[in-house]
Write a protein that holds these residues in place. Sequence first.
Motif, short mmCIF file in Angstrom:
data_model
loop_
_atom_site.label_atom_id
_atom_site.label_comp_id
_atom_site.label_asym_id
_atom_site.label_seq_id
_atom_site.Cartn_x
_atom_site.Cartn_y
_atom_site.Cartn_z
N LYS A 12 -2.79 2.72 5.78
CA LYS A 12 -1.56 1.92 5.69
C LYS A 12 -0.88 1.82 7.06
CE LYS A 12 -0.82 2.88 0.85
NZ LYS A 12 -0.15 3.68 -0.15
N PHE A 13 -0.76 2.96 7.73
CA PHE A 13 -0.13 2.97 9.05
C PHE A 13 -0.93 2.13 10.05
CE2 PHE A 13 -0.15 4.57 13.37
CZ PHE A 13 1.17 4.32 13.72
N ASN A 15 -3.12 -0.25 9.61
CA ASN A 15 -3.08 -1.69 9.34
C ASN A 15 -1.80 -2.31 9.89
OD1 ASN A 15 -5.56 -2.28 8.09
ND2 ASN A 15 -4.81 -1.57 6.11
N LEU A 16 -0.66 -1.69 9.65
CA LEU A 16 0.60 -2.20 10.18
C LEU A 16 0.60 -2.18 11.71
CD1 LEU A 16 3.15 -0.47 7.78
CD2 LEU A 16 2.71 -2.93 7.95
N ALA A 17 0.19 -1.05 12.28
CA ALA A 17 0.22 -0.88 13.72
C ALA A 17 -0.74 -1.83 14.43
CB ALA A 17 -0.11 0.57 14.08
N ASN A 19 -2.13 -4.65 13.31
CA ASN A 19 -1.77 -6.05 13.14
C ASN A 19 -0.64 -6.46 14.07
OD1 ASN A 19 -3.73 -6.57 11.22
ND2 ASN A 19 -2.38 -6.11 9.49
N LYS A 20 0.40 -5.64 14.16
CA LYS A 20 1.52 -5.97 15.04
C LYS A 20 1.10 -5.91 16.50
CE LYS A 20 5.79 -7.07 15.78
NZ LYS A 20 6.30 -8.37 15.35
#
Length: 192
Positions: A12-13, A15-17, A19-20
């Motif tokens: 989860k972390f 993917n967010l990191a 992608n941004k």
Amino acid sequence: MTNLRPTSAEIKFLNLAYNKFYDIYDEIGVDNFWLKDPHYRFTKVNTAFAIYTEILNYDPITWFIKHIEETRPPMESVIASELFKFIRNIFAHFPFFDNWDEVYINKEIINWYRKGLTIDKFLEKHAGGKEVKYRFWEIEKKLMTYLTITFPVGYEKGENIYLKDILPEKNGVKFSLHMMKNVIDSQVIKSS
């Protein structure tokens, strides 16, 4: 039972990191990014450094940095980890600046609260170090970009150290994000 990586929380972390980070990397890679307001550029760069240093906490990235230290030219692992953390920590702990060229620190400001923290340790270790020259290939532009990372000559009380003198904004940021991307790409499975 073997602890397999990545865990659900790490996925989860990451993917967010990722992608941004990739969004910012793509935006900074476009020439007109450098025509935008210096404060806007600064906030994007600040975010990229913050994301990258958080990703450095992921064990496989730590192992990759160790691999760089053992197999690549001297200072490359220092740049990919210590220098980028140093810059991120300046941004995080001294959020007083609106653009890259304004950012400065000195021994008194760094140690206002307590000596021996991350920024202080970095400068104690690397001030007076030899400059490091790099070049990197910008694939989309078919352009070789050159830059020099210059460590402060000294780290004395009251002497201002400007970030722009260590790493110039445009080529320095492009280089930094290029190196960061290479590090985080080490954990991306490419499909054929």
